[in-house]
Design a protein around this motif. Structure first.
Motif, PDB file in Angstrom:
ATOM      1  N   SER A  88     -16.017  15.697   8.554  1.00  0.00           N
ATOM      2  CA  SER A  88     -15.068  14.614   8.314  1.00  0.00           C
ATOM      3  C   SER A  88     -15.797  13.320   8.019  1.00  0.00           C
ATOM      4  CB  SER A  88     -14.149  14.440   9.532  1.00  0.00           C
ATOM      5  OG  SER A  88     -13.402  15.605   9.779  1.00  0.00           O
ATOM      6  N   LEU A  89     -16.857  13.065   8.775  1.00  0.00           N
ATOM      7  CA  LEU A  89     -17.624  11.836   8.593  1.00  0.00           C
ATOM      8  C   LEU A  89     -18.164  11.742   7.174  1.00  0.00           C
ATOM      9  CD1 LEU A  89     -18.910   9.310   9.867  1.00  0.00           C
ATOM     10  CD2 LEU A  89     -20.833  10.740  10.565  1.00  0.00           C
ATOM     11  N   ASN A  90     -18.677  12.837   6.633  1.00  0.00           N
ATOM     12  CA  ASN A  90     -19.250  12.839   5.297  1.00  0.00           C
ATOM     13  C   ASN A  90     -18.186  12.620   4.220  1.00  0.00           C
ATOM     14  OD1 ASN A  90     -21.424  13.379   3.319  1.00  0.00           O
ATOM     15  ND2 ASN A  90     -20.216  15.207   2.899  1.00  0.00           N
ATOM     16  N   SER A  91     -17.122  13.406   4.258  1.00  0.00           N
ATOM     17  CA  SER A  91     -16.092  13.321   3.223  1.00  0.00           C
ATOM     18  C   SER A  91     -15.320  12.013   3.287  1.00  0.00           C
ATOM     19  CB  SER A  91     -15.126  14.505   3.343  1.00  0.00           C
ATOM     20  OG  SER A  91     -15.807  15.727   3.172  1.00  0.00           O
ATOM     21  N   LEU A  92     -14.919  11.622   4.491  1.00  0.00           N
ATOM     22  CA  LEU A  92     -14.185  10.373   4.632  1.00  0.00           C
ATOM     23  C   LEU A  92     -15.052   9.190   4.243  1.00  0.00           C
ATOM     24  CD1 LEU A  92     -12.264  11.031   7.983  1.00  0.00           C
ATOM     25  CD2 LEU A  92     -11.371  11.141   5.656  1.00  0.00           C
ATOM     26  N   GLY A  93     -16.361   9.296   4.481  1.00  0.00           N
ATOM     27  CA  GLY A  93     -17.282   8.237   4.082  1.00  0.00           C
ATOM     28  C   GLY A  93     -17.284   8.044   2.573  1.00  0.00           C
ATOM     29  N   GLN A  94     -17.288   9.145   1.826  1.00  0.00           N
ATOM     30  CA  GLN A  94     -17.263   9.060   0.365  1.00  0.00           C
ATOM     31  C   GLN A  94     -15.971   8.400  -0.118  1.00  0.00           C
ATOM     32  OE1 GLN A  94     -17.979  12.835  -1.520  1.00  0.00           O
ATOM     33  NE2 GLN A  94     -19.763  13.286  -0.279  1.00  0.00           N
ATOM     34  N   LEU A  95     -14.846   8.807   0.448  1.00  0.00           N
ATOM     35  CA  LEU A  95     -13.564   8.230   0.054  1.00  0.00           C
ATOM     36  C   LEU A  95     -13.512   6.741   0.392  1.00  0.00           C
ATOM     37  CD1 LEU A  95     -11.327  11.179   1.287  1.00  0.00           C
ATOM     38  CD2 LEU A  95     -11.627  10.486  -1.103  1.00  0.00           C
TER      39      LEU A  95
ATOM     40  N   SER B 179       0.837  -1.196   0.000  1.00  0.00           N
ATOM     41  CA  SER B 179       0.000   0.000   0.000  1.00  0.00           C
ATOM     42  C   SER B 179       0.872   1.247   0.000  1.00  0.00           C
ATOM     43  CB  SER B 179      -0.916   0.012   1.226  1.00  0.00           C
ATOM     44  OG  SER B 179      -0.150   0.054   2.421  1.00  0.00           O
ATOM     45  N   ILE B 180       0.266   2.340  -0.432  1.00  0.00           N
ATOM     46  CA  ILE B 180       0.912   3.653  -0.403  1.00  0.00           C
ATOM     47  C   ILE B 180       0.073   4.552   0.501  1.00  0.00           C
ATOM     48  CG2 ILE B 180       1.467   5.709  -1.749  1.00  0.00           C
ATOM     49  CD1 ILE B 180       3.350   3.510  -2.340  1.00  0.00           C
ATOM     50  N   ALA B 181       0.713   5.172   1.488  1.00  0.00           N
ATOM     51  CA  ALA B 181       0.011   6.023   2.450  1.00  0.00           C
ATOM     52  C   ALA B 181       0.464   7.471   2.297  1.00  0.00           C
ATOM     53  CB  ALA B 181       0.246   5.543   3.872  1.00  0.00           C
ATOM     54  N   LEU B 182      -0.495   8.392   2.298  1.00  0.00           N
ATOM     55  CA  LEU B 182      -0.194   9.822   2.228  1.00  0.00           C
ATOM     56  C   LEU B 182      -0.998  10.567   3.270  1.00  0.00           C
ATOM     57  CD1 LEU B 182      -0.740   8.809  -1.029  1.00  0.00           C
ATOM     58  CD2 LEU B 182       0.418  10.992  -1.375  1.00  0.00           C
ATOM     59  N   ASN B 183      -0.395  11.615   3.818  1.00  0.00           N
ATOM     60  CA  ASN B 183      -1.114  12.496   4.734  1.00  0.00           C
ATOM     61  C   ASN B 183      -2.002  13.443   3.943  1.00  0.00           C
ATOM     62  OD1 ASN B 183      -0.076  12.139   7.631  1.00  0.00           O
ATOM     63  ND2 ASN B 183       1.804  12.141   6.425  1.00  0.00           N
ATOM     64  N   ILE B 184      -3.199  13.698   4.470  1.00  0.00           N
ATOM     65  CA  ILE B 184      -4.079  14.683   3.845  1.00  0.00           C
ATOM     66  C   ILE B 184      -4.476  15.725   4.886  1.00  0.00           C
ATOM     67  CG2 ILE B 184      -4.947  13.116   2.088  1.00  0.00           C
ATOM     68  CD1 ILE B 184      -7.524  12.862   3.762  1.00  0.00           C
ATOM     69  N   SER B 185      -4.750  16.911   4.411  1.00  0.00           N
ATOM     70  CA  SER B 185      -5.170  18.007   5.267  1.00  0.00           C
ATOM     71  C   SER B 185      -6.671  17.948   5.483  1.00  0.00           C
ATOM     72  CB  SER B 185      -4.785  19.341   4.625  1.00  0.00           C
ATOM     73  OG  SER B 185      -5.483  20.416   5.197  1.00  0.00           O
TER      74      SER B 185
ATOM     75  N   ASN C  33     -16.029   4.658   0.841  1.00  0.00           N
ATOM     76  CA  ASN C  33     -16.962   3.910   0.007  1.00  0.00           C
ATOM     77  C   ASN C  33     -16.414   3.673  -1.397  1.00  0.00           C
ATOM     78  OD1 ASN C  33     -18.846   3.738   2.065  1.00  0.00           O
ATOM     79  ND2 ASN C  33     -19.971   5.568   1.411  1.00  0.00           N
ATOM     80  N   SER C  34     -15.430   4.492  -1.790  1.00  0.00           N
ATOM     81  CA  SER C  34     -14.778   4.312  -3.089  1.00  0.00           C
ATOM     82  C   SER C  34     -13.686   3.261  -3.040  1.00  0.00           C
ATOM     83  CB  SER C  34     -14.196   5.644  -3.578  1.00  0.00           C
ATOM     84  OG  SER C  34     -15.211   6.627  -3.705  1.00  0.00           O
ATOM     85  N   GLY C  35     -13.452   2.697  -1.873  1.00  0.00           N
ATOM     86  CA  GLY C  35     -12.457   1.636  -1.720  1.00  0.00           C
ATOM     87  C   GLY C  35     -11.151   2.070  -1.098  1.00  0.00           C
ATOM     88  N   ILE C  36     -10.974   3.381  -0.912  1.00  0.00           N
ATOM     89  CA  ILE C  36      -9.747   3.908  -0.313  1.00  0.00           C
ATOM     90  C   ILE C  36      -9.754   3.636   1.190  1.00  0.00           C
ATOM     91  CG2 ILE C  36      -8.461   6.039   0.159  1.00  0.00           C
ATOM     92  CD1 ILE C  36      -9.696   7.126  -2.477  1.00  0.00           C
ATOM     93  N   LYS C  37      -8.589   3.334   1.742  1.00  0.00           N
ATOM     94  CA  LYS C  37      -8.484   3.090   3.176  1.00  0.00           C
ATOM     95  C   LYS C  37      -8.171   4.400   3.909  1.00  0.00           C
ATOM     96  CE  LYS C  37      -7.215  -1.772   2.919  1.00  0.00           C
ATOM     97  NZ  LYS C  37      -6.214  -2.813   3.273  1.00  0.00           N
TER      98      LYS C  37
ATOM     99  N   ILE D  38      -3.846   4.515   1.061  1.00  0.00           N
ATOM    100  CA  ILE D  38      -4.248   4.849   2.428  1.00  0.00           C
ATOM    101  C   ILE D  38      -4.094   6.354   2.608  1.00  0.00           C
ATOM    102  CG2 ILE D  38      -3.806   4.513   4.889  1.00  0.00           C
ATOM    103  CD1 ILE D  38      -2.565   1.810   4.212  1.00  0.00           C
ATOM    104  N   LEU D  39      -5.163   7.019   3.021  1.00  0.00           N
ATOM    105  CA  LEU D  39      -5.112   8.445   3.314  1.00  0.00           C
ATOM    106  C   LEU D  39      -5.072   8.628   4.825  1.00  0.00           C
ATOM    107  CD1 LEU D  39      -7.703   9.832   0.730  1.00  0.00           C
ATOM    108  CD2 LEU D  39      -5.213   9.633   0.506  1.00  0.00           C
TER     109      LEU D  39
END
Length: 425
Positions: A309-316, A260-266, A318-322, A294-295
């Motif tokens: 955060s709950l809304n945006s992270l939920g969309q990501l 996996s590849i992990a990146l920090n997001i703001s 649900n797209s398969g991103i960890k 992985i974000l």
């Protein structure tokens, strides 16, 4: 505290208390936050409601700010419309961010003063010891700079950054150069390996951005990330980082689907309604399995606005991103939100991992976080592993994944394949 004397401006007392708290933080290896709170439009309040009402409002604001403090914290008035709060015994900057958001929450409802409902506006500036300064005078200067920046830019709060000390010309030059570096692939990316503790196989890699300015030389990551957030560049910079990481690691990810590849997001990009689409487009271009991305977002950033955060992270998600919670243990996470958030892993802050050998309290925190995560069916990642003893202890505790200098330092992309080939030999 004596209410008759609590509202007398007293910067001397602030600096005296700060010196004492800094000494305590040094001895206990903890952080502290200095938050300067500015009440906006005090002159207008005076003109409309009179000085007596304004004085009562200041006292009520003082009382409400004081009610937010924990044992060992303190508050003092430092000007006509400014208060300083010192928060002690912190484990990370996330706690300072959460405190700033709680302070700004006082603006949500009008204050009732002698039958009058008064809507207030606040600005807050935050500086952290030892991240931003090592002595009280400089720490105060930096918090004052941050609150001034927050007031001018209509931001609720601002964490001190080196960019706030630059004049407008320098900030403009930095922004222009950073934008050009983002567009023309002049950012550098390093990769730090992570391993599974159970069998010591490779789990993946964390991506770390580096930038060297033509005029200012090497710029610290925190500085240019803060600049990107302050100037609206954070979303394109994030998408560019994901694009380059997936491009550079395309072959590695294709060879082993478990990597996996992990990146920090703001937290700021979570407010961008297009961010999920942009990230998914990038994944599609490079034919990457979304589950291999992985974000990482900090605990403090999530808790500063958990509903968004709950809304945006939920969309990501649900797209398969960890999704990973970074620097866990340094803020005030609510377990109720931890249960709701679409999270796959918890990343234990390195400040606890680094001290595991010498500090039983840190070791207990690490074990507690691992147990908590597993109770929520989440994986755990420990960062800051710098010796074999800590690595083995983390394995004994049941931690899933580890990273740190003992395993490997961050390396440029062209060193990844040789390192992968040599790992375990």
């Amino acid at each position: 505290m004596n209410m008759e004397t609590s509202l007398i401006p007293d910067r001397r007392r602030l600096l005296s208390e700060l010196n004492r708290k800094i000494l305590s933080a040094q001895n206990n290896n903890t952080l502290l936050a200095l938050i300067i709170v500015h009440l906006k439009y005090l002159r207008e309040i005076n003109n409309e409601f009179g000085y007596e009402i304004a004085d009562q409002l200041l006292q009520e604001l003082f009382n409400k700010l004081e009610s937010l403090l924990q044992p060992g914290d303190f508050i003092v008035r430092i000007g006509d419309n400014e208060f300083a709060l010192v928060l002690s015994n912190l484990n990370g900057t996330g706690q300072g961010i959460i405190a700033a958001n709680r302070i700004l929450g006082l603006c949500d409802n009008p204050m009732e003063i002698s039958g009058q409902l008064i809507k207030i506006k606040l600005a807050a500036g935050v500086s952290i010891y030892p991240d931003h300064a090592l002595d009280s005078e400089v720490l105060f200067k930096h918090a004052d700079t941050a609150v001034t920046y927050a007031r001018r830019n209509q931001d609720g709060y601002m964490i001190y950054s080196d960019i706030h000390d630059h004049d407008g010309t320098t900030t403009y030059v930095m922004r222009t150069e950073l934008e050009e570096a983002t567009i023309n692939d002049k950012l550098e990316f390093f990769y730090q390996p992570k391993i599974h503790l159970k069998d010591r196989t490779i789990a993946g890699f964390e991506v770390l951005a580096r930038w060297t300015s033509n005029t200012l030389g090497e710029v610290k990551p925190d500085t240019f990330i803060n600049l990107a957030e302050a100037t609206g560049l954070i979303a394109p910079l994030t998408v560019k980082a994901i694009t380059i990481a997936l491009r550079q690691c395309k072959d590695i990810l294709a060879i082993n689907s478990n990597y996996s590849i992990a990146l920090n997001i703001s937290a700021q990009i979570l407010n961008d309604p297009d961010i999920t689409r942009l990230i998914m487009n990038t994944i599609s271009i490079w034919c990457t399995n979304p589950s291999q991305l992985i974000l990482e977002i900090t605990e403090g950033a999530i808790m500063s606005n958990p509903e968004a955060s709950l809304n945006s992270l939920g969309q990501l998600h649900n797209s398969g991103i960890k999704i990973s919670i970074d620097d866990f243990g340094t803020g005030y996470s609510s377990l109720s939100y931890l249960k709701k958030l679409p999270v796959d892993e918890i990343k234990i802050d390195k400040s606890f991992v680094l001290n595991m050998n010498e500090d039983k309290g840190s070791a207990n925190i690490v074990k507690s976080v691992i147990d908590l995560a597993h109770n929520f069916n989440l994986n755990t990642v420990a960062e800051g592993v710098e010796n074999e003893e800590i690595l083995n202890e983390l394995e004994r505790m049941g931690c899933d994944v580890a990273q740190g200098f003992y395993i490997a330092r961050p390396m440029p992309h062209d060193e990844l394949n040789p390192w992968i080939m040599n790992w375990g030999n």
